[in-house]
Design an enzyme around this catalytic site. Structure first.
Site, PDB file in Angstrom:
ATOM      1  N   ASN A  40     -40.732  21.488   4.998  1.00 45.64           N
ATOM      2  CA  ASN A  40     -42.113  21.436   5.476  1.00 45.64           C
ATOM      3  C   ASN A  40     -43.100  21.371   4.309  1.00 45.64           C
ATOM      4  O   ASN A  40     -44.284  21.613   4.480  1.00 45.64           O
ATOM      5  CB  ASN A  40     -42.420  22.687   6.307  1.00 45.64           C
ATOM      6  CG  ASN A  40     -41.559  22.764   7.550  1.00 45.64           C
ATOM      7  OD1 ASN A  40     -41.406  21.776   8.261  1.00 45.64           O
ATOM      8  ND2 ASN A  40     -40.986  23.932   7.809  1.00 45.64           N
ATOM      9  N   SER A  93     -43.859  22.304  16.183  1.00 47.79           N
ATOM     10  CA  SER A  93     -43.007  22.290  14.987  1.00 47.79           C
ATOM     11  C   SER A  93     -41.730  21.487  15.133  1.00 47.79           C
ATOM     12  O   SER A  93     -41.236  20.941  14.156  1.00 47.79           O
ATOM     13  CB  SER A  93     -42.673  23.719  14.581  1.00 47.79           C
ATOM     14  OG  SER A  93     -41.917  24.358  15.576  1.00 47.79           O
ATOM     15  N   HIS A 129     -48.497  23.479  11.237  1.00 46.95           N
ATOM     16  CA  HIS A 129     -48.083  22.135  10.823  1.00 46.95           C
ATOM     17  C   HIS A 129     -49.231  21.137  10.738  1.00 46.95           C
ATOM     18  O   HIS A 129     -48.998  19.935  10.673  1.00 46.95           O
ATOM     19  CB  HIS A 129     -46.992  21.610  11.766  1.00 46.95           C
ATOM     20  CG  HIS A 129     -45.736  22.401  11.652  1.00 46.95           C
ATOM     21  ND1 HIS A 129     -44.789  22.180  10.675  1.00 46.95           N
ATOM     22  CD2 HIS A 129     -45.293  23.460  12.365  1.00 46.95           C
ATOM     23  CE1 HIS A 129     -43.806  23.052  10.806  1.00 46.95           C
ATOM     24  NE2 HIS A 129     -44.088  23.846  11.816  1.00 46.95           N
ATOM     25  N   HIS A 184     -43.626  28.547  18.837  1.00 48.23           N
ATOM     26  CA  HIS A 184     -42.685  29.061  17.841  1.00 48.23           C
ATOM     27  C   HIS A 184     -42.157  30.459  18.224  1.00 48.23           C
ATOM     28  O   HIS A 184     -42.861  31.253  18.839  1.00 48.23           O
ATOM     29  CB  HIS A 184     -43.443  29.154  16.516  1.00 48.23           C
ATOM     30  CG  HIS A 184     -42.588  29.405  15.326  1.00 48.23           C
ATOM     31  ND1 HIS A 184     -42.451  30.644  14.756  1.00 48.23           N
ATOM     32  CD2 HIS A 184     -41.820  28.563  14.589  1.00 48.23           C
ATOM     33  CE1 HIS A 184     -41.654  30.565  13.706  1.00 48.23           C
ATOM     34  NE2 HIS A 184     -41.256  29.305  13.582  1.00 48.23           N
ATOM     35  N   GLU A 234     -49.539  26.124  19.728  1.00 46.40           N
ATOM     36  CA  GLU A 234     -49.503  25.506  18.405  1.00 46.40           C
ATOM     37  C   GLU A 234     -50.434  24.300  18.440  1.00 46.40           C
ATOM     38  O   GLU A 234     -50.808  23.840  19.514  1.00 46.40           O
ATOM     39  CB  GLU A 234     -48.073  25.042  18.074  1.00 46.40           C
ATOM     40  CG  GLU A 234     -47.181  26.182  17.656  1.00 46.40           C
ATOM     41  CD  GLU A 234     -45.732  25.769  17.434  1.00 46.40           C
ATOM     42  OE1 GLU A 234     -45.477  24.681  16.881  1.00 46.40           O
ATOM     43  OE2 GLU A 234     -44.857  26.553  17.805  1.00 46.40           O
ATOM     44  N   ASP A 284     -51.976  28.352  16.528  1.00 41.32           N
ATOM     45  CA  ASP A 284     -51.112  28.375  15.349  1.00 41.32           C
ATOM     46  C   ASP A 284     -51.104  26.963  14.761  1.00 41.32           C
ATOM     47  O   ASP A 284     -50.487  26.053  15.312  1.00 41.32           O
ATOM     48  CB  ASP A 284     -49.699  28.815  15.775  1.00 41.32           C
ATOM     49  CG  ASP A 284     -48.725  28.848  14.606  1.00 41.32           C
ATOM     50  OD1 ASP A 284     -49.103  28.416  13.498  1.00 41.32           O
ATOM     51  OD2 ASP A 284     -47.582  29.288  14.813  1.00 41.32           O
ATOM     52  N   LYS A 287     -46.047  25.777   4.255  1.00 44.12           N
ATOM     53  CA  LYS A 287     -45.844  24.380   4.631  1.00 44.12           C
ATOM     54  C   LYS A 287     -46.699  23.488   3.732  1.00 44.12           C
ATOM     55  O   LYS A 287     -46.394  23.381   2.555  1.00 44.12           O
ATOM     56  CB  LYS A 287     -46.056  24.249   6.129  1.00 44.12           C
ATOM     57  CG  LYS A 287     -44.834  24.891   6.814  1.00 44.12           C
ATOM     58  CD  LYS A 287     -44.918  25.302   8.217  1.00 44.12           C
ATOM     59  CE  LYS A 287     -43.629  26.046   8.563  1.00 44.12           C
ATOM     60  NZ  LYS A 287     -43.714  26.868   9.754  1.00 44.12           N
TER      61      LYS A 287
HETATM   62  C1  LIG Z   1     -43.035  28.086  10.248  1.00 43.50           C
HETATM   63  C2  LIG Z   1     -43.812  28.528  11.429  1.00 43.50           C
HETATM   64  C3  LIG Z   1     -44.201  29.860  11.588  1.00 43.50           C
HETATM   65  C4  LIG Z   1     -43.696  30.951  10.700  1.00 43.50           C
HETATM   66  O1  LIG Z   1     -44.230  30.865   9.434  1.00 43.50           O
HETATM   67  P1  LIG Z   1     -43.431  31.451   8.193  1.00 43.50           P
HETATM   68  O2  LIG Z   1     -44.443  31.515   7.134  1.00 43.50           O
HETATM   69  O3  LIG Z   1     -42.322  30.473   7.921  1.00 43.50           O
HETATM   70  O4  LIG Z   1     -42.897  32.792   8.603  1.00 43.50           O
HETATM   71  C5  LIG Z   1     -45.031  30.174  12.637  1.00 43.50           C
HETATM   72  N1  LIG Z   1     -45.432  29.233  13.513  1.00 43.50           N
HETATM   73  C6  LIG Z   1     -45.041  27.949  13.412  1.00 43.50           C
HETATM   74  C7  LIG Z   1     -45.504  26.953  14.399  1.00 43.50           C
HETATM   75  C8  LIG Z   1     -44.202  27.560  12.373  1.00 43.50           C
HETATM   76  O5  LIG Z   1     -43.789  26.310  12.295  1.00 43.50           O
END
Ligand SMILES: *Cc1c(COP(=O)(O)O)cnc(C)c1O
Length: 398
Positions: free
Chosen positions: A48, A193, A221, A134, A189, A218, A252
């Site tokens: 990522n 993801s 991405h 997620h 989200e 969230d 990411k």
């Molecule tokens: C990767 C991810 C997380 C978690 O983040 P980390 O920093 O890897 O713990 C949370 N939400 C989504 C949508 C993700 O892709």
């Protein structure tokens, strides 16, 4: 073997039987367009690290400077031993970048979801999440004790019905023991993801306004990639100010590790007092915070814009051949778990590393290869990827 290990072994056998056994692949190089695994140099389409920042000299130098000035460790939770300057610097950078009043950083995105959601809702409240959110959000929702409702993926009608149900539920007395009104928190989200598609944030924001629910997005991405100032999908869709809680990760596009919440000063003060994954956890090391801050600044620079353009042109090239939507996350649907693992192995023989994603990361029978394009891949490397995909018949030879 003792009885404890025997029991676990039989559970592992069950996982193997379902084609769901997972193993670590040791990498002997930094993350980048190529990684070294088992003595072999593989083209890396698994990470990522969308903008290729994880091994960038600017981030490494920022981390090294913080390491030398503030040490390797962070001592304790920030509320216990004092809060190191690099964390404040990171939060100032994040708030400025997102155009928010304030920000709070966490040790990971996972810890961010847990801390924020459990602080905001409890067993008096309702939490409504998209079916594909997620695992960190699902786990947080369960841990919070709030009544959990799941709406069909991006299904606004479904969500509207659940919100009506929640309204009726909240209208019935009694109030919570603390005398406050029960609340509904919607969580989605922005870019999903494992599928790479977008949430209808405008419509979600409108529903939120209509019903008085709270909205948390969230943006893991999309931050650093979408929107005029690369603030994320809420900026691109013009709804950033409608979102109560902006969540993201620093691991990411920003190239480091950690997670964050952006929002009002009040929200951040509340989380400092109530987010248990923040309060009861040692602060991330200074080097991690400094690298992340450098990543956040890089994203806003002209060089950041150039990287973003490179990312989109690389992603578009693959998408054209696979008939996908054009984002950086390119799922190649396989279906069966065993089959997905075989396809990943076949690609590895062709010199390309693309992971098989299986249950419980995605639903059973929906295993896929998750290909991620990055800005760091050269044109020649993209052509090599296409050749490998042709060699295993994932794209046609014509
Ligand atoms: C990767 C991810 C997380 C978690 O983040 P980390 O920093 O890897 O713990 C949370 N939400 C989504 C949508 C993700 O892709």
């Amino acid at each position: 073997m003792n009885a404890f290990d025997e029991e676990l072994n039989s559970r592992l056998a069950e996982i193997r039987g379902q084609g769901l056994y997972r193993q670590l692949s040791r990498v002997d190089s930094p993350q980048g367009p190529r990684v070294e695994i088992g003595g072999q140099s593989l083209l890396n389409f698994s990470s990522n690290d969308y903008l290729g920042l994880a091994n960038d000299p600017i981030l490494k130098e920022a981390a090294a400077a913080a390491l030398h000035k503030f040490g390797a460790g962070s001592g304790a939770s920030r509320l216990i031993c004092g809060s190191l300057a690099p964390h404040h610097d990171l939060e100032d950078a994040l708030a400025a970048f997102k155009g928010a009043e304030a920000a709070l950083s966490f040790s990971s995105g996972y810890a961010t979801a847990l801390g924020a959601i459990c602080a905001l809702v409890d067993n008096n409240d309702v939490i409504v999440v998209d079916k594909l959110v997620h695992a960190s959000i699902v786990d947080a929702a369960r841990l919070s004790g709030a009544k959990l409702r799941v709406f069909g993926h991006n299904n606004l009608n479904d969500l509207a019905k659940i919100l009506q149900w929640a309204d009726r539920r909240h209208a019935a007395p009694p109030l919570t023991p603390a005398g406050r009104r029960p609340r509904t928190l919607i969580v989605t989200e922005s870019i999903f993801s494992m599928d790479g598609d977008q949430a209808p944030l405008r419509e979600l924001a409108a529903l939120k306004e209509k019903t008085g629910a709270w909205l948390m997005v969230d943006d893991a991405h999309a931050s650093g990639l979408y929107g005029k100032s690369r603030r994320g999908l809420p900026e691109e869709l013009g709804v950033a100010d409608k979102i109560d809680v902006h969540m993201g990760t620093l691991g990411k596009a920003f190239g480091a590790a950690g997670g964050y919440i952006c929002g009002s000063r009040t929200l951040i003060d509340f989380l400092i007092n109530r987010a248990r994954s923040f309060i009861f956890s040692t602060a991330p090391v200074p080097a991690a915070a400094a690298a992340a801050a450098a990543g956040v600044r890089f994203v806003q620079s002209d060089a950041g814009e150039q990287r973003r353009n490179r990312l989109w042109s690389n992603a578009a090239l693959v998408s054209r051949h696979l008939n996908t939507q054009g984002g950086a996350i390119i799922p190649i649907m396989i279906g069966g778990e065993e089959k997905a693992v075989q396809m990943a192995a076949a690609l590895r023989k062709e010199g390309v590393f693309i992971p098989a994603i299986r249950h419980p990361t995605v639903s059973q029978g929906q295993a896929r290869l998750r290909l991620t394009a990055t800005a760091a891949h050269s044109r020649a490397e993209m052509e090599q990827l296409l050749s490998a995909l042709r060699a295993v018949n994932l794209i046609s030879n014509s």
